[in-house]
Write an enzyme that holds these catalytic residues in place. Sequence first.
Site, short mmCIF file in Angstrom:
data_model
loop_
_atom_site.label_atom_id
_atom_site.label_comp_id
_atom_site.label_asym_id
_atom_site.label_seq_id
_atom_site.Cartn_x
_atom_site.Cartn_y
_atom_site.Cartn_z
N PRO A 83 54.32 39.50 29.00
CA PRO A 83 54.43 40.84 29.60
C PRO A 83 53.37 41.81 29.09
O PRO A 83 52.85 42.62 29.85
CB PRO A 83 55.85 41.28 29.20
CG PRO A 83 56.61 39.99 29.05
CD PRO A 83 55.62 38.99 28.51
N GLN A 95 41.68 43.32 61.47
CA GLN A 95 40.98 44.28 62.34
C GLN A 95 40.69 43.65 63.71
O GLN A 95 40.82 44.32 64.74
CB GLN A 95 39.68 44.72 61.64
CG GLN A 95 39.10 46.00 62.20
CD GLN A 95 39.99 47.22 61.91
OE1 GLN A 95 40.86 47.17 61.04
NE2 GLN A 95 39.79 48.28 62.67
N GLY A 101 43.69 43.77 65.69
CA GLY A 101 44.18 45.12 65.98
C GLY A 101 45.64 45.27 65.57
O GLY A 101 46.08 44.69 64.58
N GLY A 102 46.40 46.01 66.37
CA GLY A 102 47.81 46.28 66.04
C GLY A 102 48.62 45.00 65.86
O GLY A 102 49.50 44.93 64.99
N TRP A 113 54.65 35.53 34.39
CA TRP A 113 53.85 35.16 35.56
C TRP A 113 53.64 33.65 35.64
O TRP A 113 52.55 33.19 35.94
CB TRP A 113 52.48 35.86 35.55
CG TRP A 113 52.57 37.32 35.30
CD1 TRP A 113 52.17 37.98 34.19
CD2 TRP A 113 53.12 38.30 36.18
NE1 TRP A 113 52.44 39.32 34.32
CE2 TRP A 113 53.02 39.54 35.54
CE3 TRP A 113 53.70 38.25 37.46
CZ2 TRP A 113 53.47 40.73 36.11
CZ3 TRP A 113 54.14 39.42 38.03
CH2 TRP A 113 54.03 40.64 37.35
N ILE A 114 54.71 32.89 35.36
CA ILE A 114 54.54 31.44 35.32
C ILE A 114 54.83 30.85 36.70
O ILE A 114 55.98 30.82 37.15
CB ILE A 114 55.46 30.79 34.24
CG1 ILE A 114 55.38 31.57 32.92
CG2 ILE A 114 55.09 29.32 34.08
CD1 ILE A 114 54.00 31.72 32.34
N GLU A 173 44.66 33.87 37.13
CA GLU A 173 43.65 33.04 36.44
C GLU A 173 42.41 33.86 36.08
O GLU A 173 41.29 33.37 36.13
CB GLU A 173 43.34 31.78 37.25
CG GLU A 173 44.60 30.94 37.43
CD GLU A 173 44.40 29.45 37.49
OE1 GLU A 173 43.32 28.97 37.16
OE2 GLU A 173 45.38 28.76 37.85
N GLY A 174 42.67 35.12 35.71
CA GLY A 174 41.61 36.04 35.34
C GLY A 174 41.23 36.92 36.51
O GLY A 174 40.80 36.42 37.56
N SER A 204 39.24 39.76 38.87
CA SER A 204 37.80 39.82 39.21
C SER A 204 37.02 40.54 38.11
O SER A 204 35.86 40.20 37.82
CB SER A 204 37.61 40.53 40.56
OG SER A 204 38.14 39.72 41.58
N1 CAA Z 1 35.76 27.41 26.50
C1 CAA Z 1 36.11 27.00 25.27
N2 CAA Z 1 36.55 27.84 24.31
C2 CAA Z 1 36.62 29.13 24.61
C3 CAA Z 1 36.25 29.64 25.87
C4 CAA Z 1 35.81 28.70 26.84
N3 CAA Z 1 35.45 29.09 28.08
N4 CAA Z 1 36.43 30.97 25.87
C5 CAA Z 1 36.89 31.29 24.64
N5 CAA Z 1 37.02 30.17 23.88
C6 CAA Z 1 37.53 30.07 22.49
C7 CAA Z 1 36.44 30.07 21.48
O1 CAA Z 1 36.81 29.34 20.34
C8 CAA Z 1 36.34 31.54 21.13
O2 CAA Z 1 35.78 31.80 19.89
P1 CAA Z 1 34.14 31.86 19.74
O3 CAA Z 1 33.65 32.83 20.78
O4 CAA Z 1 33.94 32.35 18.34
O5 CAA Z 1 33.64 30.48 19.97
C9 CAA Z 1 37.81 31.95 21.12
O6 CAA Z 1 38.39 31.16 22.18
C10 CAA Z 1 38.04 33.42 21.41
O7 CAA Z 1 37.30 33.74 22.56
P2 CAA Z 1 36.90 35.22 22.96
O8 CAA Z 1 36.47 35.96 21.71
O9 CAA Z 1 35.94 35.16 24.10
O10 CAA Z 1 38.30 35.81 23.42
P3 CAA Z 1 38.66 37.23 24.00
O11 CAA Z 1 39.93 37.63 23.37
O12 CAA Z 1 37.48 38.15 23.92
O13 CAA Z 1 39.01 36.91 25.55
C11 CAA Z 1 38.62 36.66 27.88
C12 CAA Z 1 38.10 36.45 26.46
C13 CAA Z 1 37.52 36.04 28.76
C14 CAA Z 1 38.80 38.11 28.23
C15 CAA Z 1 39.94 35.86 28.05
O14 CAA Z 1 40.99 36.49 27.33
C16 CAA Z 1 40.34 35.70 29.48
O15 CAA Z 1 39.84 34.81 30.17
N6 CAA Z 1 41.32 36.54 29.98
C17 CAA Z 1 41.92 36.32 31.26
C18 CAA Z 1 43.21 35.57 31.09
C19 CAA Z 1 43.48 34.63 32.21
O16 CAA Z 1 42.61 34.11 32.89
N7 CAA Z 1 44.76 34.36 32.41
C20 CAA Z 1 45.16 33.42 33.37
C21 CAA Z 1 46.63 33.22 33.33
S1 CAA Z 1 47.08 31.64 33.92
C22 CAA Z 1 47.40 31.79 35.56
O17 CAA Z 1 47.16 32.77 36.18
C23 CAA Z 1 47.89 30.50 36.15
C24 CAA Z 1 48.79 30.69 37.34
O18 CAA Z 1 49.96 30.57 37.24
C25 CAA Z 1 48.17 30.84 38.66
#
Ligand code: CAA
Length: 386
Positions: free
Chosen positions: A130, A341, A344-345, A158-159, A368-369, A371
Amino acid sequence: MHPLLHLSETQRAVISTAREFCAAEVTPFAPQWDRDAHFEPTLVQKLGELGFLGMMIPEAYDGLGFDTVTYLLALEEISAADASVGVLMSVHNSLPTQMILKYGSEGQKHAFLGPMARGETLGAFALSEPDAGSDASSLRAQAVRDGDDWVLNGTKAWISAGGHAGVILAMARTDTPDARKGGKGIGAFIVTPDLPGFKVGKKENKMGLRASETVQLVFDNLRVPGDRLLGDPSLGFAYAMQSLEAGRLGIAAQAIGIARAAYEHASAYAAERQQFGKAIGEFQGIQFKLADMATRITAARSLLHTTAAAKDRGEPITEYAAMCKLFAAETAMWVTTNAIQVFGGYGYTTDYPVEKLFRDAKVTEIYEGTSEIQRIVIGRAGLKGR
Ligand code: CAA
């Protein structure tokens, strides 16, 4: 069939199978599932029988052993019929199965991958909470070692399909409150719903993707046997981030499927709808919209399949996966907005399919992150490269 892509015989067969399956089992029912917010559990078994839940799982574990490109072709087809079925397939194939395959022990692979490939068990992915969405590494669910077991407490949010899944890859902190390690203090655990302390919590009432059930999962002193820890107890976040790269390709394919469906409906409607004495498709104002839709969809698909092929060659794709999801999601939103669009309606009513596609498209810019997060990933990679 996607003329730019040079499809193999196998890929054409996979697309045809997906289209036939959707025509018989998905398209006729999807509007009702959407209205009722009904998750159709029999789909899991049916997708499993076709191999669609084990597309990238090796044959040794009863999967089809296909490459990413072939998997994404199937996923686009399924998502064009119903994005809710698309997300079920995307999460299962891209996240939990790939995490076990890549980081699991031989025992974990043998125990879980076969049933998942055959569609006997659905997979879910539990990273968000959350209060930890975009800032995923700030998650708070805590795992504490107790003898051979781990005891987990916390709420995951959000699972997708969390209430129907038999295998959930759940991320929880393994560091201690006095020595927090951010993204390097998180483990990944293979959770099954039979474990004591597992509860399904709040079910979300969503604007789109309504036939995909989205729930909270509550871990209340959830006792997880030690052999359910995936790999290294401090690397679960890295495993999740790595797996999300494949996940983001899946969501891009889903977005392209949604956009394509909206484009096909809009162009068919433009050819038949008469105004001012002729089909509206004869007006350039409408033709230009259709041309821009087709161009953006083709560009999104080309980027996706170029990136997927690079992944299959073992090349790093972090920023390209983010580009795929960003561009495909924004394409899906733009195309569905413009498809309404064209209608239309009528497009604004539930009598026509484009309003559902518009609602379904929106989430591809969020899960999944977002935009914004994809732009962060792309921006950081660009700065690192200099
Ligand atoms: N590959 C491998 N390891 C990685 C990585 C990657 N792409 N990205 C990070 N890591 C690891 C590394 O070990 C990294 O440390 P180093 O940089 O020192 O190597 C460590 O994780 C920490 O990484 P960050 O410092 O980059 O972490 P951050 O806290 O700054 O976060 C972020 C980065 C890109 C913002 C990340 O938090 C993110 O992607 N956020 C979005 C979350 C997300 O996508 N959620 C999806 C939910 S699942 C879902 O939606 C499924 C569904 O049901 C549809």
